[in-house]
Design a protein around this motif. Structure first.
Motif, PDB file in Angstrom:
ATOM      1  N   THR A 178       8.001 -97.509  -1.309  1.00 39.73           N
ATOM      2  CA  THR A 178       8.752 -96.698  -0.355  1.00 39.73           C
ATOM      3  C   THR A 178       9.746 -95.857  -1.140  1.00 39.73           C
ATOM      4  N   LEU A 179       9.702 -94.556  -0.924  1.00 37.69           N
ATOM      5  CA  LEU A 179      10.611 -93.629  -1.602  1.00 37.69           C
ATOM      6  C   LEU A 179      11.596 -93.065  -0.595  1.00 37.69           C
ATOM      7  N   VAL A 180      12.813 -92.745  -1.074  1.00 38.61           N
ATOM      8  CA  VAL A 180      13.823 -92.098  -0.232  1.00 38.61           C
ATOM      9  C   VAL A 180      13.978 -90.681  -0.752  1.00 38.61           C
ATOM     10  N   GLU A 195       9.443 -84.819   9.921  1.00 37.29           N
ATOM     11  CA  GLU A 195       8.489 -85.808   9.399  1.00 37.29           C
ATOM     12  C   GLU A 195       7.078 -85.259   9.258  1.00 37.29           C
ATOM     13  N   ARG A 202       9.552 -91.722   7.739  1.00 37.97           N
ATOM     14  CA  ARG A 202      10.591 -92.033   8.725  1.00 37.97           C
ATOM     15  C   ARG A 202      11.843 -91.241   8.390  1.00 37.97           C
ATOM     16  N   ARG A 203      12.439 -90.650   9.419  1.00 36.20           N
ATOM     17  CA  ARG A 203      13.675 -89.897   9.235  1.00 36.20           C
ATOM     18  C   ARG A 203      14.851 -90.856   9.398  1.00 36.20           C
ATOM     19  N   VAL A 204      15.812 -90.782   8.475  1.00 35.46           N
ATOM     20  CA  VAL A 204      17.021 -91.595   8.537  1.00 35.46           C
ATOM     21  C   VAL A 204      18.154 -90.673   8.971  1.00 35.46           C
ATOM     22  N   SER A 256      18.222 -88.572   5.172  1.00 38.08           N
ATOM     23  CA  SER A 256      17.135 -88.674   4.198  1.00 38.08           C
ATOM     24  C   SER A 256      15.840 -88.972   4.936  1.00 38.08           C
ATOM     25  N   GLU A 276      12.449 -91.621   4.525  1.00 40.07           N
ATOM     26  CA  GLU A 276      11.791 -92.738   3.844  1.00 40.07           C
ATOM     27  C   GLU A 276      10.288 -92.473   3.905  1.00 40.07           C
ATOM     28  N   ASP A 316       6.526 -93.873   2.765  1.00 42.17           N
ATOM     29  CA  ASP A 316       5.703 -94.963   2.273  1.00 42.17           C
ATOM     30  C   ASP A 316       4.446 -94.367   1.661  1.00 42.17           C
TER      31      ASP A 316
END
Length: 146
Positions: free
Chosen positions: A93-95, A104, A129-131, A140, A142, A144
């Motif tokens: 998983t990258l940020v 997204e 996924r949007r944070v 940020s 995320e 996968d």
């Protein structure tokens, strides 16, 4: 071994093996004897004896004999095979920073940033996924990958 002749409603049957003698016993025995045999087998199978009876003790002894005298090789291949494939589809998983990414669904920009971060050219984006912060702004993403 001598043969056994048995007269029945079916006709004259000639039997010579021990198994056929047992079969002949089933044909010639009274219904009460067979019913008693099946009742006993049913009680043993369903463990239908009280704890303070000799039958209970005998069944416990038979189980213990089976446990301690069973050859080990009977159960040698009882282990389950371990799966060689990773159970999770996500490897990493990258940020990512939100600069240059609209949302997204912007796969092109997301894949470019992942290539720049990891240096890999072959990967698959599994999920994005949007944070967001408390004000609703995108902080940020995320990502996968596998």
């Amino acid at each position: 071994m001598d043969s056994f002749n048995w007269q029945s409603a079916i006709g004259n049957v000639k039997m010579s093996s021990p198994a056929s003698h047992a079969l002949a016993w089933l044909f010639t025995c009274k219904l009460e004897n067979v019913r008693g045999l099946f009742t006993t087998l049913k009680k043993i199978f369903f463990w239908n004896y009280a704890r303070n009876t000799w039958q209970w003790d005998l069944l416990c002894v038979v189980i213990l004999i089976f446990i301690f005298l069973t050859p080990k090789y009977w159960f040698a291949n009882g282990e389950r095979a371990q799966s060689t494939v990773h159970q999770s589809a996500v490897v990493k998983t990258l940020v990512l920073k939100p600069e240059g990414i609209v949302d997204e669904r912007d796969k092109g920009h997301i894949e470019e940033q992942v290539k720049a971060m990891t240096g890999r050219t072959e990967f698959e984006v599994v999920a994005v996924r949007r944070v967001v912060d408390s004000n609703g702004r995108t902080r940020s993403f995320e990502v996968d990958i596998r």
